[in-house]
Enzyme design. Structure first.
Site, PDB file in Angstrom:
ATOM      1  N   TYR A  93      17.898  37.448  -9.123  1.00 12.64           N
ATOM      2  CA  TYR A  93      18.852  38.133 -10.002  1.00 12.64           C
ATOM      3  C   TYR A  93      18.498  37.887 -11.477  1.00 12.64           C
ATOM      4  O   TYR A  93      18.386  38.817 -12.276  1.00 12.64           O
ATOM      5  CB  TYR A  93      20.266  37.637  -9.703  1.00 12.64           C
ATOM      6  CG  TYR A  93      21.333  38.290 -10.535  1.00 12.64           C
ATOM      7  CD1 TYR A  93      21.759  39.584 -10.253  1.00 12.64           C
ATOM      8  CD2 TYR A  93      21.926  37.622 -11.609  1.00 12.64           C
ATOM      9  CE1 TYR A  93      22.744  40.186 -11.021  1.00 12.64           C
ATOM     10  CE2 TYR A  93      22.915  38.217 -12.376  1.00 12.64           C
ATOM     11  CZ  TYR A  93      23.325  39.506 -12.081  1.00 12.64           C
ATOM     12  OH  TYR A  93      24.290  40.104 -12.842  1.00 12.64           O
ATOM     13  N   SER A 144      22.238  40.344 -18.349  1.00  9.42           N
ATOM     14  CA  SER A 144      23.083  39.199 -17.958  1.00  9.42           C
ATOM     15  C   SER A 144      22.612  37.969 -18.721  1.00  9.42           C
ATOM     16  O   SER A 144      21.422  37.853 -19.050  1.00  9.42           O
ATOM     17  CB  SER A 144      22.942  38.937 -16.455  1.00  9.42           C
ATOM     18  OG  SER A 144      23.451  37.671 -16.110  1.00  9.42           O
TER      19      SER A 144
HETATM   20  P1  NAI Z   1      30.730  45.506  -9.438  1.00  5.04           P
HETATM   21  O1  NAI Z   1      30.231  45.066  -8.094  1.00  5.04           O
HETATM   22  O2  NAI Z   1      32.187  45.555  -9.675  1.00  5.04           O
HETATM   23  O3  NAI Z   1      30.095  46.922  -9.822  1.00  5.04           O
HETATM   24  C1  NAI Z   1      28.762  47.245  -9.534  1.00  5.04           C
HETATM   25  C2  NAI Z   1      28.735  48.697  -9.069  1.00  5.04           C
HETATM   26  O4  NAI Z   1      27.360  49.062  -8.865  1.00  5.04           O
HETATM   27  C3  NAI Z   1      29.455  48.910  -7.736  1.00  5.04           C
HETATM   28  O5  NAI Z   1      30.376  49.979  -7.832  1.00  5.04           O
HETATM   29  C4  NAI Z   1      28.342  49.230  -6.759  1.00  5.04           C
HETATM   30  O6  NAI Z   1      28.721  50.114  -5.719  1.00  5.04           O
HETATM   31  C5  NAI Z   1      27.303  49.855  -7.684  1.00  5.04           C
HETATM   32  N1  NAI Z   1      25.967  49.804  -7.114  1.00  5.04           N
HETATM   33  C6  NAI Z   1      25.325  48.716  -6.620  1.00  5.04           C
HETATM   34  N2  NAI Z   1      24.122  49.066  -6.161  1.00  5.04           N
HETATM   35  C7  NAI Z   1      23.997  50.411  -6.351  1.00  5.04           C
HETATM   36  C8  NAI Z   1      22.987  51.358  -6.075  1.00  5.04           C
HETATM   37  N3  NAI Z   1      21.834  50.998  -5.482  1.00  5.04           N
HETATM   38  N4  NAI Z   1      23.189  52.637  -6.432  1.00  5.04           N
HETATM   39  C9  NAI Z   1      24.350  53.027  -7.005  1.00  5.04           C
HETATM   40  N5  NAI Z   1      25.353  52.169  -7.285  1.00  5.04           N
HETATM   41  C10 NAI Z   1      25.176  50.882  -6.970  1.00  5.04           C
HETATM   42  O7  NAI Z   1      30.040  44.515 -10.468  1.00  5.04           O
HETATM   43  P2  NAI Z   1      30.029  44.452 -12.071  1.00  5.04           P
HETATM   44  O8  NAI Z   1      30.238  43.044 -12.419  1.00  5.04           O
HETATM   45  O9  NAI Z   1      30.882  45.473 -12.661  1.00  5.04           O
HETATM   46  O10 NAI Z   1      28.502  44.776 -12.326  1.00  5.04           O
HETATM   47  C11 NAI Z   1      28.053  45.692 -13.303  1.00  5.04           C
HETATM   48  C12 NAI Z   1      26.793  45.140 -13.934  1.00  5.04           C
HETATM   49  O11 NAI Z   1      27.118  43.968 -14.660  1.00  5.04           O
HETATM   50  C13 NAI Z   1      25.723  44.725 -12.917  1.00  5.04           C
HETATM   51  O12 NAI Z   1      24.448  45.151 -13.389  1.00  5.04           O
HETATM   52  C14 NAI Z   1      25.801  43.211 -12.932  1.00  5.04           C
HETATM   53  O13 NAI Z   1      24.600  42.606 -12.572  1.00  5.04           O
HETATM   54  C15 NAI Z   1      26.168  42.959 -14.391  1.00  5.04           C
HETATM   55  N6  NAI Z   1      26.735  41.653 -14.685  1.00  5.04           N
HETATM   56  C16 NAI Z   1      27.921  41.256 -14.098  1.00  5.04           C
HETATM   57  C17 NAI Z   1      28.432  40.010 -14.369  1.00  5.04           C
HETATM   58  C18 NAI Z   1      29.707  39.513 -13.735  1.00  5.04           C
HETATM   59  O14 NAI Z   1      29.998  38.307 -13.839  1.00  5.04           O
HETATM   60  N7  NAI Z   1      30.487  40.361 -13.113  1.00  5.04           N
HETATM   61  C19 NAI Z   1      27.738  39.086 -15.285  1.00  5.04           C
HETATM   62  C20 NAI Z   1      26.530  39.610 -15.838  1.00  5.04           C
HETATM   63  C21 NAI Z   1      26.059  40.849 -15.543  1.00  5.04           C
END
Ligand code: NAI
Length: 253
Positions: free
Chosen positions: A150, A137
């Site tokens: 985070y 990130s």
């Molecule tokens: P999202 O919430 O849509 O997807 C994250 C997924 O990870 C969810 O399906 C959730 O169920 C799963 N998850 C969470 N904890 C888990 C665990 N312990 N075991 C298995 N699955 C788990 O969010 P997004 O944005 O798609 O996030 C994906 C990555 O991108 C994350 O690492 C997040 O930190 C990173 N990110 C997101 C940004 C944003 O603005 N959306 C910005 C920078 C980084």
């Protein structure tokens, strides 16, 4: 200009595949000919909702659970690619952050990434080829107040990816990290401030208001990030390893 990618005959594992960037990455790889996907998430319903044309193995589990990965290692023969992507967000200034909240975010974002990366490497090393992208990130690059747990977890996973790249280049395996800025996904819905803004103005306006703070003027879509990740995974990036690709619409400028 349309670029073509060819993932035919390849397999990939994606964590956090039920939503947002992970789900978009699954669709992107499916669209670009991947033969088989291993999709991991703790949200089984979200995984079930993904309709893809390639061969798919869906596993519901917690990425921070070492036993889950030991079981999966016995099931997977080999892997060509991995997207180490599952993550959660947490807010709060360091002086007031509860240790429990700090531990929760480290558990998923750092321990979970380590366990995923370790499994992926073990499944690539015998064939001495493969590529991995770790979702970090911009908050791991820029010290943004109020998200110390985070941001620190994301700085750590970017560094983990670079160390893995240094260790594995000689084995034919590339590891890169991507550092997204704001992306319109469900992760925002877990934040109290965002939920309050959504209640007041509606979700679209709440996302739009945050996006206006970036030079590009809006948040990215998960599909845009999936394209960046797909490029780093692909043979088009054959000489790229150990990089942290910032994809943030200019937020860190
Ligand atoms: P999202 O919430 O849509 O997807 C994250 C997924 O990870 C969810 O399906 C959730 O169920 C799963 N998850 C969470 N904890 C888990 C665990 N312990 N075991 C298995 N699955 C788990 O969010 P997004 O944005 O798609 O996030 C994906 C990555 O991108 C994350 O690492 C997040 O930190 C990173 N990110 C997101 C940004 C944003 O603005 N959306 C910005 C920078 C980084």
């Amino acid at each position: 200009m349309a670029y073509t990618f060819d993932f035919s005959g390849r397999s990939a594992l994606i964590t956090g595949a039920a939503s947002g960037i992970g789900a978009a990455s699954a669709r992107w790889l499916d669209d670009n000919g991947i033969e088989k996907l291993w999709l991991i998430d703790r949200n089984g319903e979200g995984l079930d909702a993904l309709d893809l044309s390639c061969a798919v193995e869906k596993r519901c589990g917690d990425v921070a659970d070492e036993t889950f990965w030991s079981g999966l290692e016995e099931e997977i023969d080999a892997l060509d690619h991995a997207v180490v992507n599952a993550g959660i967000a947490t807010g709060g200034e360091i002086a007031t952050l509860a240790f429990d909240d700090w531990r929760k975010v480290m558990d998923v974002n750092l321990d979970g990434a380590f366990l995923t990366l370790r499994t992926a490497l073990r499944k690539m090393l015998p064939a001495a080829r493969g590529s991995i992208v770790v979702t970090a990130s911009v908050t791991g690059l820029k010290p943004v107040p109020g998200i110390g747990g985070y941001g620190t977890s994301k700085a750590a996973v970017a560094h983990l990816a670079r160390i893995a790249a240094a260790e594995n280049a000689r084995h034919g395996i590339r590891i890169n990290a991507i550092a997204p800025g704001g992306v319109d996904t469900a992760i925002w819905d877990s934040g109290e401030d965002f939920r309050a803004a959504t209640r007041k103005y509606g979700r679209e306006a709440a996302i739009g208001a945050m996006g206006k703070d970036t030079p590009r003027g809006r948040f990215a879509t998960p599909e845009e990030l999936a394209g960046d990740i797909g490029f780093l995974l692909s043979d088009m990036a054959a000489n790229v390893t150990g990089t942290v690709l910032t994809s943030d619409g200019g937020y860190t400028l």
